[in-house]
Design an enzyme around this catalytic site. Structure first.
Site, mmCIF file in Angstrom:
data_model
loop_
_atom_site.group_PDB
_atom_site.id
_atom_site.type_symbol
_atom_site.label_atom_id
_atom_site.label_comp_id
_atom_site.label_asym_id
_atom_site.label_seq_id
_atom_site.Cartn_x
_atom_site.Cartn_y
_atom_site.Cartn_z
ATOM 1 N N ALA A 159 0.829 -1.213 0.000
ATOM 2 C CA ALA A 159 0.000 0.000 0.000
ATOM 3 C C ALA A 159 0.863 1.263 0.000
ATOM 4 O O ALA A 159 2.007 1.237 0.450
ATOM 5 C CB ALA A 159 -0.922 -0.017 1.228
ATOM 6 N N LYS A 185 1.932 -4.883 3.488
ATOM 7 C CA LYS A 185 3.073 -4.000 3.745
ATOM 8 C C LYS A 185 2.640 -2.569 3.480
ATOM 9 O O LYS A 185 2.427 -2.187 2.325
ATOM 10 C CB LYS A 185 4.262 -4.345 2.844
ATOM 11 C CG LYS A 185 5.524 -3.612 3.310
ATOM 12 C CD LYS A 185 6.608 -3.543 2.260
ATOM 13 C CE LYS A 185 6.460 -2.380 1.335
ATOM 14 N NZ LYS A 185 6.493 -1.039 1.964
ATOM 15 N N PRO A 186 2.496 -1.766 4.534
ATOM 16 C CA PRO A 186 2.194 -0.346 4.299
ATOM 17 C C PRO A 186 3.459 0.369 3.820
ATOM 18 O O PRO A 186 4.551 -0.193 3.857
ATOM 19 C CB PRO A 186 1.786 0.165 5.685
ATOM 20 C CG PRO A 186 2.409 -0.773 6.660
ATOM 21 C CD PRO A 186 2.616 -2.089 5.956
ATOM 22 N N SER A 187 3.306 1.599 3.386
ATOM 23 C CA SER A 187 4.495 2.407 3.088
ATOM 24 C C SER A 187 5.302 2.568 4.370
ATOM 25 O O SER A 187 4.745 2.773 5.451
ATOM 26 C CB SER A 187 4.072 3.779 2.565
ATOM 27 O OG SER A 187 5.185 4.649 2.588
ATOM 28 N N GLU A 188 6.610 2.528 4.242
ATOM 29 C CA GLU A 188 7.463 2.687 5.433
ATOM 30 C C GLU A 188 7.290 4.065 6.060
ATOM 31 O O GLU A 188 7.586 4.265 7.234
ATOM 32 C CB GLU A 188 8.931 2.397 5.103
ATOM 33 C CG GLU A 188 9.536 3.195 3.952
ATOM 34 C CD GLU A 188 9.298 2.564 2.568
ATOM 35 O OE1 GLU A 188 8.181 2.081 2.304
ATOM 36 O OE2 GLU A 188 10.245 2.593 1.758
ATOM 37 N N SER A 239 2.475 3.650 -7.313
ATOM 38 C CA SER A 239 2.781 4.315 -8.582
ATOM 39 C C SER A 239 2.844 3.297 -9.722
ATOM 40 O O SER A 239 3.107 2.109 -9.507
ATOM 41 C CB SER A 239 4.119 5.041 -8.460
ATOM 42 O OG SER A 239 5.135 4.095 -8.205
ATOM 43 N N GLU A 260 -3.552 -1.258 -8.584
ATOM 44 C CA GLU A 260 -4.203 0.066 -8.527
ATOM 45 C C GLU A 260 -3.087 1.093 -8.612
ATOM 46 O O GLU A 260 -2.333 1.275 -7.647
ATOM 47 C CB GLU A 260 -4.948 0.247 -7.196
ATOM 48 C CG GLU A 260 -6.105 -0.697 -6.992
ATOM 49 C CD GLU A 260 -7.360 -0.268 -7.708
ATOM 50 O OE1 GLU A 260 -7.343 0.781 -8.381
ATOM 51 O OE2 GLU A 260 -8.353 -0.984 -7.601
ATOM 52 N N CYS A 294 -5.006 9.804 -5.909
ATOM 53 C CA CYS A 294 -4.850 9.261 -7.263
ATOM 54 C C CYS A 294 -6.005 9.655 -8.171
ATOM 55 O O CYS A 294 -5.858 9.614 -9.389
ATOM 56 C CB CYS A 294 -4.698 7.749 -7.189
ATOM 57 S SG CYS A 294 -5.971 6.986 -6.190
ATOM 58 N N GLU A 393 2.113 12.562 -13.432
ATOM 59 C CA GLU A 393 1.415 12.627 -12.148
ATOM 60 C C GLU A 393 2.248 13.474 -11.190
ATOM 61 O O GLU A 393 3.320 13.058 -10.741
ATOM 62 C CB GLU A 393 1.226 11.209 -11.595
ATOM 63 C CG GLU A 393 0.321 11.169 -10.386
ATOM 64 C CD GLU A 393 0.094 9.757 -9.852
ATOM 65 O OE1 GLU A 393 1.037 8.940 -9.866
ATOM 66 O OE2 GLU A 393 -1.030 9.479 -9.382
HETATM 67 P P1 NAD Z 1 5.081 3.928 -4.546
HETATM 68 O O1 NAD Z 1 4.777 3.176 -5.785
HETATM 69 O O2 NAD Z 1 6.372 4.646 -4.446
HETATM 70 O O3 NAD Z 1 5.037 2.933 -3.287
HETATM 71 C C1 NAD Z 1 3.893 2.156 -3.019
HETATM 72 C C2 NAD Z 1 4.295 0.996 -2.123
HETATM 73 O O4 NAD Z 1 5.178 0.149 -2.856
HETATM 74 C C3 NAD Z 1 5.037 1.380 -0.840
HETATM 75 O O5 NAD Z 1 4.599 0.539 0.207
HETATM 76 C C4 NAD Z 1 6.485 1.072 -1.188
HETATM 77 O O6 NAD Z 1 7.282 0.754 -0.059
HETATM 78 C C5 NAD Z 1 6.319 -0.144 -2.073
HETATM 79 N N1 NAD Z 1 7.436 -0.424 -2.985
HETATM 80 C C6 NAD Z 1 8.334 0.445 -3.510
HETATM 81 N N2 NAD Z 1 9.198 -0.213 -4.316
HETATM 82 C C7 NAD Z 1 8.833 -1.517 -4.295
HETATM 83 C C8 NAD Z 1 9.334 -2.688 -4.931
HETATM 84 N N3 NAD Z 1 10.387 -2.647 -5.756
HETATM 85 N N4 NAD Z 1 8.713 -3.870 -4.692
HETATM 86 C C9 NAD Z 1 7.635 -3.938 -3.875
HETATM 87 N N5 NAD Z 1 7.114 -2.849 -3.243
HETATM 88 C C10 NAD Z 1 7.705 -1.654 -3.460
HETATM 89 O O7 NAD Z 1 3.846 4.901 -4.310
HETATM 90 P P2 NAD Z 1 3.654 5.986 -3.163
HETATM 91 O O8 NAD Z 1 4.576 7.116 -3.470
HETATM 92 O O9 NAD Z 1 3.687 5.343 -1.832
HETATM 93 O O10 NAD Z 1 2.121 6.423 -3.401
HETATM 94 C C11 NAD Z 1 1.734 7.307 -4.390
HETATM 95 C C12 NAD Z 1 1.286 6.583 -5.645
HETATM 96 O O11 NAD Z 1 0.219 5.690 -5.332
HETATM 97 C C13 NAD Z 1 0.735 7.504 -6.696
HETATM 98 O O12 NAD Z 1 1.217 7.117 -7.964
HETATM 99 C C14 NAD Z 1 -0.770 7.295 -6.610
HETATM 100 O O13 NAD Z 1 -1.470 7.605 -7.794
HETATM 101 C C15 NAD Z 1 -0.831 5.855 -6.280
HETATM 102 N N6 NAD Z 1 -2.133 5.515 -5.683
HETATM 103 C C16 NAD Z 1 -3.049 4.840 -6.458
HETATM 104 C C17 NAD Z 1 -4.308 4.532 -5.941
HETATM 105 C C18 NAD Z 1 -5.326 3.804 -6.768
HETATM 106 O O14 NAD Z 1 -6.343 3.402 -6.207
HETATM 107 N N7 NAD Z 1 -5.117 3.602 -8.061
HETATM 108 C C19 NAD Z 1 -4.615 4.902 -4.627
HETATM 109 C C20 NAD Z 1 -3.668 5.591 -3.877
HETATM 110 C C21 NAD Z 1 -2.418 5.879 -4.419
#
Ligand code: NAD
Length: 505
Positions: A159, A185-188, A239, A260, A294, A393
């Site tokens: 997430a 796994k939530p975001s750190e 993302s 998502e 998003c 974005e």
């Molecule tokens: P991110 O993609 O950087 O990180 C999301 C999650 O992935 C985090 O928990 C992160 O630790 C994990 N992660 C990072 N690298 C990874 C890897 N190599 N393997 C496995 N997990 C990994 O996104 P963010 O910056 O936390 O959130 C913002 C993004 O989320 C934006 O692009 C937004 O549009 C998107 N988002 C989409 C929705 C939707 O419903 N479509 C909802 C909320 C946010």
């Protein structure tokens, strides 16, 4: 400026991994400090999850799976009703923790994130009893066929930080309502409310191991979770760039995948629209959660006769939005998630000055807000359709506005990015509204509004915004698999179709 006030902090000092019903310390040997984005001050340092913690969480989920998947829908429903009640009782604790770790204004956490999560839990408590298959029947004449809808096993979910509590709820609730067990796994950057959510599930009586949380980094714990051989499904929100990497790992393991991803929602204003409604809708839709949403309105396309009045109206309204301390009741929008992210957003705006007009905003506020990761609501006009500000974005409080002439052009521009998560159309003409809802390629199209979501309705993307649905009964399509069961009804040993393999007529 508020002091760090996070009541569950002492409890979480025991560790930020929730495995088999208890908090444990991470074993990665690396710690992470959650920083309050409103002040830049550290809130809490915790040990990140390592691969051993992921293994332990997956083992706990695997151990809990036989009992949970065989519980009756009624039993799972009762547990989720109790969960919804505990969440309701603890609502204010969730509000405080969510606002602190994300910098969200209290009014957003209190009126949107937390009640939305309680409602989601109540929805899935009911939905757990409505898992449907098609009817049984004698389709061949000689057999009875029916469909079983079954859970998949251990789900591994990842997430993002923008709505940590709601994202945890959107992942965990449909998965467990359908009989799966889960490791999230939530975001750190934002582990706290996911941990409180899992604690509340246990307090409500969900068996240990049904819901587990590993608070770790993406590259270490995240990739290990996605690739884990005992994880049958990956459900990822984040993302598009990281989603591609997650898809590679999950695909190599032939796992069920739900993505998502990012968005760049168009906001299309036709020339018969209620201008006042469109201006208010655009500012609210662009600035919710400081634009870190998003589905936020990011690209306003306004038909030429309304364009100048729309730009002026949005700029005037944006200037009234109170940027400030999330814990001050007068605050409309708080800081961005981190200083690094604020600087990234500011970079987009600075580069846009070279090819467009920054009508309002475009700076970080000073004074008492200077130490926080704040950025003023920003309107950019006259950017070319193929420019970065229109295509990428930005994920901050930044709205780009462009004019269009014909309806054909407005709808073509609305579809002209890689993304397809959400969109809105603003018009009083039912035929224009109907055409826009048919032709805009997005998982949600609002008419004369932008942002509201419902537990009963699906949320998910088209195109590079991913596939699969969160919330609603449609989410069960992701978290269940379909089995065809076929009984012979004839009791005949030598079946007619055998002649296609042996024997002659
Ligand atoms: P991110 O993609 O950087 O990180 C999301 C999650 O992935 C985090 O928990 C992160 O630790 C994990 N992660 C990072 N690298 C990874 C890897 N190599 N393997 C496995 N997990 C990994 O996104 P963010 O910056 O936390 O959130 C913002 C993004 O989320 C934006 O692009 C937004 O549009 C998107 N988002 C989409 C929705 C939707 O419903 N479509 C909802 C909320 C946010």
């Amino acid at each position: 400026m508020h002091e760090n006030r996070f009541q569950a902090q002492d409890r979480l000092a025991a560790g930020a991994q929730f495995i088999a019903g208890e908090l444990r310390r991470g074993t990665s040997g690396t710690s992470h400090t959650v920083v309050d984005p409103a002040t830049g001050r550290p809130v809490h340092t915790y040990e990140l999850a390592g691969t051993d913690d992921v293994d332990a969480a997956v083992a706990a989920a695997r151990a809990a799976y036989p009992g949970w998947s065989r519980a009756t829908p009624g039993e799972r429903s009762d547990a989720l009703h109790a969960f919804a009640a505990v969440l309701g009782e603890r609502a204010e604790e969730f509000v405080q923790a969510e606002s602190l770790q994300c910098g969200k204004p209290l009014k957003l956490s209190r009126e949107f994130d937390v009640p939305g999560t309680v409602d989601n839990a109540a929805f899935f408590a009911g939905a757990a009893r409505h898992l449907q298959g098609s009817s049984a029947g004698e389709y061949s004449g000689d057999h009875t066929s029916y469909v079983r809808r079954e859970p998949i096993g251990v789900v591994g979910s990842i997430a993002p930080w923008n709505y940590p509590l709601q994202m945890a709820a959107w992942k965990i609730l449909p998965a467990v309502a359908a009989g799966n067990t889960i490791v999230l796994k939530p975001s750190e950057l934002t582990p706290f409310t996911s941990l409180l959510f899992a604690e509340a599930a246990t307090a409500a009586g969900l068996p240990d191991g049904v819901v587990n949380i590993v608070s770790g980094a993406g590259l270490g714990a995240g990739e290990h979770l996605v690739g884990h051989e005992d994880v049958a499904m990956t459900s990822f929100t984040g993302s598009t760039a990281v989603g591609r990497r997650v898809a590679e790992i999950a695909t190599a393991g032939v796992k069920r995948l739900h993505l998502e991803l990012g968005g760049k929602a168009p906001f299309v204003v036709f020339d018969d629209a209620d201008l006042d409604a469109a201006v208010h809708g655009a500012v609210a839709g662009a600035l919710i959660n400081s634009g870190q949403d998003c589905t936020a309105a990011t690209r306003a396309y306004v038909q030429r006769p309304l364009y100048d009045a729309f730009v002026a109206g949005v700029a005037d309204l944006m200037a009234t939005v109170q940027v400030g301390d999330p814990f001050d009741p007068a605050t409309d929008i708080g800081p961005l998630i981190s200083h690094a992210h604020r600087d990234r957003v500011a970079g987009f705006v600075e580069r846009a000055r070279g090819y467009a007009r920054v009508v309002t905003g475009g700076e970080a506020p000073g004074g008492g807000l200077a130490p926080g990761a704040y950025y003023r609501p920003t309107l950019i006009a006259d950017a070319p359709q193929d420019s970065e500000a229109v295509q990428a974005e930005i994920f901050g409080p930044v709205l780009v506005v462009l004019p269009f002439d014909s309806d054909d052009e407005g709808l073509r521009l609305a579809n002209d990015t890689p993304y397809g998560l959400a969109a809105s159309a603003w018009t009083r003409d039912v035929f224009r509204a109907g055409r826009a809802t048919r032709e805009i390629q997005a998982g949600c199209v609002w008419v004369n509004d932008h942002i509201p979501i419902l537990s009963e309705m699906p949320h998910g993307g088209y195109k590079a915004s991913g596939y699969g649905k969160d919330m609603s009964a449609y989410s069960f399509e992701e978290y269940t698999q379909i089995k065809h069961v076929m009984y012979d009804n004839t009791a005949v040993a030598r079946k007619d179709w055998h002649r296609t393999v042996f024997g002659r007529r």
